[in-house]
Design an enzyme around this catalytic site. Sequence first.
Site, PDB file in Angstrom:
ATOM      1  N   ASP A 195       0.846  -1.198   0.000  1.00 41.56           N
ATOM      2  CA  ASP A 195       0.000   0.000   0.000  1.00 41.56           C
ATOM      3  C   ASP A 195       0.885   1.254   0.000  1.00 41.56           C
ATOM      4  OD1 ASP A 195      -2.445   1.275   0.148  1.00 41.56           O
ATOM      5  OD2 ASP A 195      -2.680   1.025   2.312  1.00 41.56           O
ATOM      6  N   ASP A 216       2.606   5.115  -5.258  1.00 42.26           N
ATOM      7  CA  ASP A 216       1.978   6.385  -4.894  1.00 42.26           C
ATOM      8  C   ASP A 216       2.865   7.532  -5.373  1.00 42.26           C
ATOM      9  OD1 ASP A 216       0.863   8.617  -3.815  1.00 42.26           O
ATOM     10  OD2 ASP A 216       0.629   7.820  -1.791  1.00 42.26           O
ATOM     11  N   HIS A 288      -8.084   9.696   4.616  1.00 43.88           N
ATOM     12  CA  HIS A 288      -7.537   8.590   5.419  1.00 43.88           C
ATOM     13  C   HIS A 288      -7.805   8.873   6.899  1.00 43.88           C
ATOM     14  CE1 HIS A 288      -4.538   7.502   2.041  1.00 43.88           C
ATOM     15  NE2 HIS A 288      -5.329   6.461   2.207  1.00 43.88           N
ATOM     16  N   HIS A 318      -9.785   4.924  -1.443  1.00 45.55           N
ATOM     17  CA  HIS A 318      -9.029   4.861  -0.184  1.00 45.55           C
ATOM     18  C   HIS A 318      -9.845   5.528   0.917  1.00 45.55           C
ATOM     19  CE1 HIS A 318      -4.798   3.601  -1.335  1.00 45.55           C
ATOM     20  NE2 HIS A 318      -5.491   3.515  -2.463  1.00 45.55           N
ATOM     21  N   SER A 321     -13.047   3.874   5.695  1.00 42.05           N
ATOM     22  CA  SER A 321     -13.655   3.790   7.038  1.00 42.05           C
ATOM     23  C   SER A 321     -14.542   4.993   7.307  1.00 42.05           C
ATOM     24  CB  SER A 321     -12.561   3.777   8.113  1.00 42.05           C
ATOM     25  OG  SER A 321     -11.732   2.657   7.977  1.00 42.05           O
ATOM     26  N   ASN A 342      -8.870   0.438   6.894  1.00 48.90           N
ATOM     27  CA  ASN A 342      -7.905   0.183   7.958  1.00 48.90           C
ATOM     28  C   ASN A 342      -8.412   0.744   9.295  1.00 48.90           C
ATOM     29  OD1 ASN A 342      -5.558  -0.527   9.305  1.00 48.90           O
ATOM     30  ND2 ASN A 342      -4.429   1.290   8.662  1.00 48.90           N
TER      31      ASN A 342
END
Length: 398
Positions: A195, A216, A288, A318, A321, A342
């Site tokens: 990742d 990335d 994130h 991405h 959550s 995550n």
Amino acid sequence: MHCLRVILLICLYFFKSVQKCTVRNCTVLPGRALFLSLSLFGVRNTLCVKIRARGIDAESRAVRAAGESVKAHSGASGAGRLPGARGPPLVCAPMCVRRAKVAENAARRGSAMLVSTQSMLTRAARGGYAVGQFNINNLEWIRAAMSAARDMEAPVILGVTESACAYMGGLRAVRALVEGMAGARDDLPMALHLDHAGEDMCLQAIGAGFSSVMFDGSKLPFAENLRVCAKLAAICRDRGVSLEAELGSPAGEEDGISGSGDKALPSQCAELARSGISSLAAAIGNIHGEYPAGWPGLDLALLREIRAAVKGLPLVLHGGSGIPDAMVRESIGLGICKINVNTECQLAFAEATKEYFASGRDLEPGGRTLQKVLAPGTEAVARTIREKIRFFGSAHTL
Ligand code: 13P
């Protein structure tokens, strides 16, 4: 007489062009020959249904067969069956050729069961669901992700960041751990994915047998991002590894690195999509970590534009959550077919572990042995992953 000659010619063409492929009990015929022959004998319609059904079955067997000296090759001889194959030899459509290639590529990487994300994401895009990437941070998380995916009969992507990788002893240690825990004959389609990494780390991961990497380059000038993606894509293609790229940069922080929050530009997405990458994480207002109060939500209008620009390339979300359910559903409907999670697993683990101590279970006999202390957190992570899999629509898609 003329009719006899035509039949003879068709038969000749049929027998000459049969290709056999020794992936378990899978015999592959080129599409044209197959349909021509089946039409000839007037059984095309009934057999096609069977072929399709068994072709899907053959896919999972082909993937499983990787690492068991699988060799897909052309030629009339040597179409034997691998150990453990049951049922009559299988004739399947060209779809199986692609899947046999997945197994072949996994074998080339020397991996027992890891597959790239390519076919899982293509199938997800076609099926209108998303495959979850669940980050792994230690042995318990690997166990949780694998058991949840098995329970839900879902493909799974195990994502590992550079720092989690270093924590677990490096790239090769992570791969060995994942493969060791899966067992030699695991039939779960599972990708081991690096990742958010730079070029060097991606190359090392490919060398260490990862089946998927994310370069990335979102902080680089676009031309440089494009150049490195094209270079890595060629290497990945050769090794059967999938390559995810990023444009724009989700806000928030992951692995100690903060993102700018810049959204992706559709014109750049279109150009990067042509570089040979397997999937694209385009920032559309996602973050994130935990979403702050007052977050305006995903920019679904932008996602629609990006989807049109990349022409079928699988799109990745991405920061999976804490996004409201309806928004996740809409984004899947607009082409998102991989979602990374995550933080929700981290929170679930921390809560369950805190609860274990708060309830005094550590004071029970044997309550301080490590396996007991970590069990509730591990189960909480597995539960979170099961819920995500169900919600993303990838349950029972094997
Ligand atoms: P969250 O930690 O926000 O779930 O995001 C995970 C992620 O995007 C991993 O790349």
